[in-house]
Scaffold this motif. Structure first.
Motif, PDB file in Angstrom:
ATOM      1  N   GLN A 194       0.806  -1.219   0.000  1.00  0.00           N
ATOM      2  CA  GLN A 194       0.000   0.000   0.000  1.00  0.00           C
ATOM      3  C   GLN A 194       0.842   1.273   0.000  1.00  0.00           C
ATOM      4  OE1 GLN A 194      -3.213  -0.080  -0.420  1.00  0.00           O
ATOM      5  NE2 GLN A 194      -3.484  -2.279  -0.182  1.00  0.00           N
ATOM      6  N   SER A 195       2.160   1.140  -0.018  1.00  0.00           N
ATOM      7  CA  SER A 195       3.007   2.342  -0.071  1.00  0.00           C
ATOM      8  C   SER A 195       3.597   2.572  -1.449  1.00  0.00           C
ATOM      9  CB  SER A 195       4.125   2.255   0.966  1.00  0.00           C
ATOM     10  OG  SER A 195       4.927   1.100   0.767  1.00  0.00           O
TER      11      SER A 195
ATOM     12  N   HIS B 186       1.887   4.990  -3.765  1.00  0.00           N
ATOM     13  CA  HIS B 186       1.506   6.312  -3.275  1.00  0.00           C
ATOM     14  C   HIS B 186       2.664   7.273  -3.024  1.00  0.00           C
ATOM     15  CE1 HIS B 186      -2.575   4.922  -2.960  1.00  0.00           C
ATOM     16  NE2 HIS B 186      -2.207   3.920  -2.173  1.00  0.00           N
TER      17      HIS B 186
ATOM     18  N   ARG C  89       5.753  11.181  -8.883  1.00  0.00           N
ATOM     19  CA  ARG C  89       5.350  10.599  -7.606  1.00  0.00           C
ATOM     20  C   ARG C  89       4.916  11.661  -6.612  1.00  0.00           C
ATOM     21  NH1 ARG C  89       9.622   5.710  -6.460  1.00  0.00           N
ATOM     22  NH2 ARG C  89      10.962   6.764  -7.944  1.00  0.00           N
TER      23      ARG C  89
ATOM     24  N   GLN D  12       1.265  11.859  -4.839  1.00  0.00           N
ATOM     25  CA  GLN D  12       1.134  11.954  -3.380  1.00  0.00           C
ATOM     26  C   GLN D  12       0.344  13.194  -2.977  1.00  0.00           C
ATOM     27  OE1 GLN D  12       4.849  11.627  -1.292  1.00  0.00           O
ATOM     28  NE2 GLN D  12       3.946  11.979   0.708  1.00  0.00           N
TER      29      GLN D  12
ATOM     30  N   GLU E 119      -3.447  12.724  -3.965  1.00  0.00           N
ATOM     31  CA  GLU E 119      -4.150  11.753  -3.139  1.00  0.00           C
ATOM     32  C   GLU E 119      -4.310  12.232  -1.703  1.00  0.00           C
ATOM     33  OE1 GLU E 119      -2.840   7.727  -5.610  1.00  0.00           O
ATOM     34  OE2 GLU E 119      -1.810   8.249  -3.741  1.00  0.00           O
ATOM     35  N   ASN E 120      -3.318  12.928  -1.178  1.00  0.00           N
ATOM     36  CA  ASN E 120      -3.456  13.479   0.172  1.00  0.00           C
ATOM     37  C   ASN E 120      -4.553  14.535   0.226  1.00  0.00           C
ATOM     38  OD1 ASN E 120      -1.455  11.834   1.169  1.00  0.00           O
ATOM     39  ND2 ASN E 120       0.141  13.393   1.132  1.00  0.00           N
TER      40      ASN E 120
ATOM     41  N   THR F  23      -2.628   7.755   4.320  1.00  0.00           N
ATOM     42  CA  THR F  23      -2.551   8.035   2.895  1.00  0.00           C
ATOM     43  C   THR F  23      -3.518   7.129   2.158  1.00  0.00           C
ATOM     44  OG1 THR F  23      -1.063   8.296   0.989  1.00  0.00           O
ATOM     45  CG2 THR F  23      -0.695   6.382   2.372  1.00  0.00           C
ATOM     46  N   GLY F  24      -4.237   7.693   1.216  1.00  0.00           N
ATOM     47  CA  GLY F  24      -4.979   6.901   0.240  1.00  0.00           C
ATOM     48  C   GLY F  24      -6.268   6.247   0.672  1.00  0.00           C
TER      49      GLY F  24
ATOM     50  N   SER G 232     -10.877   4.122  -1.166  1.00  0.00           N
ATOM     51  CA  SER G 232      -9.433   4.265  -1.354  1.00  0.00           C
ATOM     52  C   SER G 232      -9.168   4.905  -2.702  1.00  0.00           C
ATOM     53  CB  SER G 232      -8.737   2.912  -1.233  1.00  0.00           C
ATOM     54  OG  SER G 232      -9.349   1.941  -2.058  1.00  0.00           O
TER      55      SER G 232
ATOM     56  N   ALA H 125      -6.837   6.793  -5.947  1.00  0.00           N
ATOM     57  CA  ALA H 125      -5.721   6.728  -6.889  1.00  0.00           C
ATOM     58  C   ALA H 125      -5.606   8.067  -7.582  1.00  0.00           C
ATOM     59  CB  ALA H 125      -5.926   5.605  -7.900  1.00  0.00           C
TER      60      ALA H 125
END
Length: 406
Positions: free
Chosen positions: A202-203, A206, A297, A301, A304-305, A331-332, A381, A383
């Protein structure tokens, strides 16, 4: 420039309808959708290059091999591994964790200890339980508080010369909580010689991963949660450790020599890649890395945040909403329940009728649900292709569920 509409245009599936409504896909922690660029590469392999790898001198085999090894090098750079042969192709996070648990069997004995946490997915619990059954080792579990935050004082208490493995996730799939991996690794290195395993399922989708800076011994993640096909994944392991440990599967590709008198094993990475790999999927995983890098990336991030912050704020404006892990760094994921209005699956079915895909239930994390004394949660969740307008639709759907279930 971060152009959400341009990003969404790369995902054909987002144009479809579900139950007569535009698809709002908020189940990305289970699996993400795939951009057209990834599907194109996957299709091109089967229509232009289909051949087995590493074994043939003919043109298609050579080209397929080159493309899969190029993908390996992309992933090496993606996680900043020191060597490309430290990158092992797997079917996904679950296989990677089972592989590690199996090859470490010889390193444990009765009354040795394995430390995991309350926040783990079943795939980071059961393989270690099986290892304990094989060896007589014992499992110790770092507890959480009412916010889902790991109580690392217990890690200090647990760590000792008996500790042989510490395995934790970087991000909880059920709650989205970001665990303090750097602190966990530092404490472990200070007090024991344990192998450190990080579940990055899950990291990896993200935020940036740097396994050398992290100084973990193993890092595992799945391709299908980061815009790649299902049945793909990565096990990273430090060269010195992988070279010392035994193979997982036996068969073709993983041998140096084989006779009835005995077998010697191939070098890395092939020692851990027995049999025909998922060549098309592995090549497409490299294409997914390309998509992430092109999008940026940090852009992913940040977006999504922002989605998470907005979703939490909007949901908390409703009455009788319980968000789990609300005060933790996340996160996410926003994982919630409607208090006093039925079970999570009822909410999920109502949302589905509105074209909104969320996950309900225990999310393969039953210990977390037991801790909160619940059967499950509704998990939305996110994306990179999700929008604030979709969150507005989610909130309207939750309001409808409240009216119908109250």
């Amino acid at each position: 420039m971060f152009d959400i509409q341009e990003i969404r245009s790369q995902f054909t599936i987002l144009n479809r309808e579900v139950n007569g409504k535009p698809l709002v896909y908020l189940d990305n922690a289970a699996t993400s959708q795939k951009p057209d660029s990834v599907l194109k590469i996957w299709n091109e392999y089967y229509t232009q290059l289909n051949a087995n790898v590493h074994r043939g001198i003919h043109t298609l085999s050579q080209l397929a091999t080159e493309e899969m090894e190029l993908s390996r090098r992309k992933i090496q750079k993606f996680i900043n591994a020191e060597h490309d042969f430290e990158v092992i192709f797997t079917k996904g996070t679950t296989e990677g964790l089972n592989l590690i648990a199996y090859i470490l069997t010889q390193k444990l004995k009765k009354d040795d200890e394995i430390i995991i946490s309350y926040l783990e997915h079943h795939s980071n619990i059961v393989p270690w339980q099986l290892l304990c059954e094989r060896t007589g080792a014992k499992l110790r579990v770092i507890p959480i508080d009412e916010n889902g935050i790991l109580q690392l004082d217990y890690l200090d208490e647990f760590l000792s010369e008996k500790t042989k493995i510490v395995s934790v996730n970087q991000v909880s799939n059920a709650l989205g909580i970001v665990n303090p991996i750097e602190e966990i690794i530092a404490k472990t290195r200070e007090k024991s010689d344990a192998y450190i395993v990080i579940d990055g399922a899950q990291s990896a989708p993200h935020f940036e991963i740097d396994v050398q800076k992290m100084d973990c011994d193993f890092f595992v993640f799945s391709g299908h949660k980061m815009y790649a096909p299902m049945g793909t994944g990565i096990l990273y392991g430090k060269q010195s450790i992988l070279e010392e440990l035994p193979p997982f599967h036996g068969g073709g590709e993983m041998i140096a020599t084989c006779s009835f008198d005995g077998t010697t094993y191939a070098g890395l990475p092939f020692k851990y890649e027995a049999g025909t790999p998922n060549v098309g999927g592995n090549i497409a995983l490299g294409a997914a890395v390309d998509f992430i890098e092109k999008t940026g990336r940090q852009n992913i991030q940040n977006h999504e945040n922002a989605l998470l912050e907005y979703a939490q704020r909007q949901l908390l404006e409703l009455e009788n909403i319980k968000i789990y892990g609300e005060k933790a760094k996340r996160t996410g994921v926003v994982s919630f329940n409607l208090e006093g209005t039925g079970i999570s699956s009822d909410v999920g079915m109502i949302l589905d009728k509105m074209g909104i895909a969320v996950r309900t239930g225990h999310h393969c994390t039953q210990p977390i649900m037991d801790f909160f004394n619940i059967a499950g949660t509704v998990r939305a969740s996110f994306a990179v292709y999700n929008t604030f307008e979709e969150i507005d639709l989610l909130v309207e759907g939750v309001k409808k569920a409240q009216r119908m279930l109250s």
